[in-house]
Each structure stands twice: as C-alpha cells, then as structure tokens.
Design a protein around this motif. Structure first.
Motif, PDB file in Angstrom:
ATOM      1  N   GLN A  36       1.185  -0.845  -0.017  1.00 43.40           N
ATOM      2  CA  GLN A  36       0.554  -0.124   0.126  1.00 43.40           C
ATOM      3  C   GLN A  36       0.667   0.957  -0.506  1.00 43.40           C
ATOM      4  OE1 GLN A  36      -3.176  -1.256   3.277  1.00 43.40           O
ATOM      5  NE2 GLN A  36      -4.066   0.504   2.341  1.00 43.40           N
ATOM      6  N   ALA A  37       1.875   1.403   0.915  1.00 39.12           N
ATOM      7  CA  ALA A  37       2.774   2.485   0.638  1.00 39.12           C
ATOM      8  C   ALA A  37       3.980   2.891  -0.668  1.00 39.12           C
ATOM      9  CB  ALA A  37       3.880   2.432   1.786  1.00 39.12           C
ATOM     10  N   GLU A  38       4.044   1.480  -1.116  1.00 39.56           N
ATOM     11  CA  GLU A  38       4.150   1.648  -2.501  1.00 39.56           C
ATOM     12  C   GLU A  38       3.359   2.252  -3.540  1.00 39.56           C
ATOM     13  OE1 GLU A  38       7.831  -1.385  -5.676  1.00 39.56           O
ATOM     14  OE2 GLU A  38       6.321  -2.209  -3.364  1.00 39.56           O
ATOM     15  N   THR A  39       2.149   1.765  -3.770  1.00 44.52           N
ATOM     16  CA  THR A  39       1.334   2.127  -4.485  1.00 44.52           C
ATOM     17  C   THR A  39       1.073   3.537  -4.398  1.00 44.52           C
ATOM     18  OG1 THR A  39      -0.663   2.112  -2.644  1.00 44.52           O
ATOM     19  CG2 THR A  39      -0.345   0.471  -4.645  1.00 44.52           C
ATOM     20  N   LEU A  40       1.359   4.299  -2.408  1.00 40.10           N
ATOM     21  CA  LEU A  40       1.150   5.925  -3.311  1.00 40.10           C
ATOM     22  C   LEU A  40       2.206   6.636  -3.590  1.00 40.10           C
ATOM     23  CD1 LEU A  40      -0.055   5.854   1.053  1.00 40.10           C
ATOM     24  CD2 LEU A  40      -1.354   5.699  -0.916  1.00 40.10           C
ATOM     25  N   GLY A  41       3.866   6.175  -3.923  1.00 40.16           N
ATOM     26  CA  GLY A  41       4.320   6.493  -4.463  1.00 40.16           C
ATOM     27  C   GLY A  41       5.992   6.066  -3.396  1.00 40.16           C
ATOM     28  N   VAL A  42       6.191   5.366  -2.668  1.00 40.90           N
ATOM     29  CA  VAL A  42       7.171   5.946  -1.072  1.00 40.90           C
ATOM     30  C   VAL A  42       7.978   5.086  -1.643  1.00 40.90           C
ATOM     31  CG1 VAL A  42       7.466   5.037   0.797  1.00 40.90           C
ATOM     32  CG2 VAL A  42       5.182   6.133   0.825  1.00 40.90           C
ATOM     33  N   PRO A  43       9.186   5.532  -2.426  1.00 35.34           N
ATOM     34  CA  PRO A  43      10.278   5.086  -2.211  1.00 35.34           C
ATOM     35  C   PRO A  43      10.938   3.616  -1.788  1.00 35.34           C
ATOM     36  CG  PRO A  43      11.006   7.004  -2.283  1.00 35.34           C
ATOM     37  CD  PRO A  43       9.723   7.032  -1.601  1.00 35.34           C
ATOM     38  N   GLN A  44      11.460   2.538  -2.705  1.00 32.79           N
ATOM     39  CA  GLN A  44      12.291   2.302  -1.900  1.00 32.79           C
ATOM     40  C   GLN A  44      13.459   2.703  -1.699  1.00 32.79           C
ATOM     41  OE1 GLN A  44      11.620  -2.528  -2.689  1.00 32.79           O
ATOM     42  NE2 GLN A  44       9.261  -1.860  -3.700  1.00 32.79           N
ATOM     43  N   VAL A  45      14.338   2.354  -0.772  1.00 38.01           N
ATOM     44  CA  VAL A  45      15.517   2.697  -0.693  1.00 38.01           C
ATOM     45  C   VAL A  45      16.639   1.397  -0.283  1.00 38.01           C
ATOM     46  CG1 VAL A  45      17.023   4.666   0.606  1.00 38.01           C
ATOM     47  CG2 VAL A  45      15.146   4.771  -0.370  1.00 38.01           C
ATOM     48  N   ALA A  46      17.451   1.017  -0.949  1.00 41.37           N
ATOM     49  CA  ALA A  46      18.473  -0.216  -0.898  1.00 41.37           C
ATOM     50  C   ALA A  46      19.413   0.144   0.711  1.00 41.37           C
ATOM     51  CB  ALA A  46      19.714  -0.662  -1.478  1.00 41.37           C
ATOM     52  N   PRO A  47      19.286  -0.663   1.522  1.00 41.69           N
ATOM     53  CA  PRO A  47      20.271  -0.620   3.164  1.00 41.69           C
ATOM     54  C   PRO A  47      21.163   0.015   1.987  1.00 41.69           C
ATOM     55  CG  PRO A  47      20.181  -2.340   2.214  1.00 41.69           C
ATOM     56  CD  PRO A  47      18.851  -2.336   1.167  1.00 41.69           C
ATOM     57  N   ARG A  48      22.230   0.781   3.747  1.00 38.72           N
ATOM     58  CA  ARG A  48      23.608   1.470   3.646  1.00 38.72           C
ATOM     59  C   ARG A  48      24.514   0.194   3.257  1.00 38.72           C
ATOM     60  NH1 ARG A  48      24.215   6.176   6.907  1.00 38.72           N
ATOM     61  NH2 ARG A  48      22.365   5.898   8.000  1.00 38.72           N
ATOM     62  N   SER A  49      25.047   0.829   3.008  1.00 43.53           N
ATOM     63  CA  SER A  49      26.780   0.191   3.324  1.00 43.53           C
ATOM     64  C   SER A  49      27.406   0.016   5.247  1.00 43.53           C
ATOM     65  CB  SER A  49      28.160  -0.345   2.526  1.00 43.53           C
ATOM     66  OG  SER A  49      29.128  -1.102   2.710  1.00 43.53           O
TER      67      SER A  49
END
Length: 336
Positions: free
Chosen positions: A150-163
């Motif tokens: 649901q959050a993704e459909t609102l446009g919330v971006p996916q962010v890869a974890p930091r190293s």
C-alpha cells in the motif's frame, strides 16, 4: 533547451498571511489572533528556512496551525505524498500524526499544507520517560505493520540499505581528525571491528516503512515524558528499520532507542546496526560542521554525538552469528 523556471523566493509574512486568511475563512479565531504588526489576519511566524536539498518553508499560524510550503518541485512531490501516507499510517500508530486542514499550490507547481498543531514540546526540550519509550516501541511496531504494497502504491520509494562497512571506514578516518581536534576519542571505534560491520549487514526480507527523519524536533514529547506525536513524513521510505533505530539513538539516546526497539520486537542485529549507524553518522556530521561543510550548530551536533555514543549493555553481551538473530540476547538489560 528551455530553461527551467527559477524557484520563487522565500515567502514573506504578507504572502503567508494572505494565503492562510483565504484558507481559514473564519478570519481571527481564539487561537489565531491578529498579527503582531497590527495587520488583520492571524499572527504568522517563520519556524525555519527550507533545508538544502528540498526541505520546506515552515510557518506558525496563530497557535493552532502550522503551514509548510515546498520550495521546489521535488519537495512538492514529497509533500503531496505525505498527505496520503499520513492517512495510511494513522490507524497503525499509537501516537498522533498531523491532520491536514487545507492543501494546494502557493506558486505554480509548488505545494503547501496547512495542518493542525500536535500539542506538546519536542525531544530536544523534554526527556522521554519509560512510558514514552513504550510509545516509541508502538511507533516502531506500527511502522512495521503498515502494508508495504500500500505504501508503494502511494509513491513511497524503496531504498537499498546503506553499507555499514563503508560507513565504518569513513568513520575511522574521521575519528582520527576529531581526536586531533580533541572532539572525540578514536579508541571508541575499537568496539566496532570490520567483522562486526559485516555481521550487521541487513538480513533479506527485512524492509519496512521507515520514517527516516526521527529527529528530536520531529518527536512531540510532553513534559511528563510521553511521546504524543511524530511530525514530517516527507522523507519516509521502504527500507532498513535500523535507520529509524539510529534516528532515535541520536534523538533520545542509545539506551532508550534500543529499549524501545526491543519492546517493538527487534533483535540484537537490527538494534546494534542502528546503534552503529547513529554513531558513525554523528561522527561524520560533526566533522563536516567543523570543516565548514555543514551548517548544523556545533553544540547540537556535539550533544547528538554524546547521545549516540552512550554505552548499552547489549553491545557487550551479544555475540553476533552469521545465522538469523533469533531471540538474540535478553535486551531488557539495555541499561547504560
């Protein structure tokens, strides 16, 4: 190629007063007295300037409302997304999120939101109590339970974890310079050898909704230490929950942050990952400010560094393994 239109200058008090007068319609109410300069309409006062990289202009409107105005189109997108996201998370959280009164455009393509004020101070003004830590635990639990799809459909971006390995290397280099400046004892990083950074890598399938801005100014805290609200959801992402644990470590101290995360059901690995994200980040921010590359006030950055580096028993008693962190040490012993 045609040039992009230049962003408008910061709004003036007159611009803000005209905008909110048309929105509130009631004119002056009990919580919205006439301006201090005697002009009709609510009193308006700037809270701060837009942050570099796309924050927002923020104004107090009387005593009951706060107005935020996007300074550029990227910030406008985040502000519009925040309106929808707040409606999604509100039902999942035990703390308040701001309620919108009106929204629209204050300049072509640039969004504003007028919200009701969530009453209370901030974590910079009030210490969080033991019951307040339970409030923070409820916040972390609620974020984890927000449906990612649901959050993704609102446009919330996916962010890869930091190293964390790369962050540790930068922190080691920075710690030496801060040691020379008598700002930090580099020996503190001996607790965090390279193999620990490898072991604290993010586990697959652990992404959740992350507020990604749990600073002291964004936590509404009452004088009794209860956490009653969370502000500014514009930087929310789907990603590493340790980022919010790190934010809490900087805002309220590492022991309180880890106790809250433990109450929320997080094991040793994400707690320690959040702890070391916070510690490395605060070293880098303080060094940047000392080098003139960050405008953050030095007293506040030193205070944040101290909070992140508060000792917790968890890091002394936990032996990380390469397998998943089952029940990972009794973290009710997270006392400094």
């Amino acid at each position: 190629m045609p040039k992009s239109p230049a962003p408008p200058s910061a709004p003036t008090a007159d611009t803000v007063r005209r905008l909110v007068a048309s929105l509130l319609k009631e004119g002056q109410g009990p919580g919205d007295p006439a301006g201090a300069d005697g002009r009709p309409g609510p009193d308006v006062r700037p809270v701060g300037e837009a942050a570099a990289g796309g924050g927002h202009f923020t104004w107090w409107v009387g005593t009951r409302h706060v107005l935020r105005l996007a300074p550029d189109r990227a910030a406008a997108v985040r502000l519009r997304r925040e309106l929808r996201l707040r409606d999604l998370v509100r039902a999942q959280l035990p703390v308040a999120v701001p309620a919108g009164v009106a929204h629209g455009e204050w300049a072509p393509g640039l969004t504003y939101t007028l919200d009701t004020v969530v009453p209370g101070g901030t974590a910079e003004e009030h210490d969080v109590s033991a019951v307040g830590e339970a409030d923070l635990a409820g916040l972390l639990t609620g974020l984890r339970e927000v449906p990612a799809r649901q959050a993704e459909t609102l446009g919330v971006p996916q962010v890869a974890p930091r190293s964390l390995e790369a962050l540790r290397r930068m922190a080691v280099q920075t710690a030496g310079r801060l040691g020379d400046a008598d700002e930090f004892d580099p020996a503190g990083l001996q607790q965090f050898p390279p193999r620990a950074a490898v072991q604290l890598a993010v586990q697959p399938g652990s992404a959740v909704l992350v507020h990604h801005g749990l600073t002291g100014d964004h936590l509404v805290v009452r004088a009794d230490g209860r956490v009653r609200g969370v502000l500014d959801w514009t930087d929310a992402v789907l990603g590493d929950p340790a980022e919010d644990i790190a934010g809490l470590a900087v805002a309220v101290g590492s022991p309180a942050a880890v106790r809250a995360a433990t109450l929320a059901g997080y094991g040793a690995r994400p707690c320690l990952r959040g702890l070391w994200l916070a510690r490395c980040d605060t070293l880098l921010r303080l060094a940047a400010a000392l080098d003139g590359k960050d405008e953050g006030p030095l007293p506040a950055l030193r205070l944040q560094l101290g909070r992140a580096w508060e000792a917790i028993l968890l890091e002394r008693v936990t032996e990380l393994r390469s397998d998943s962190d089952h029940d990972a040490a009794d973290t009710d012993a997270d006392q400094p």
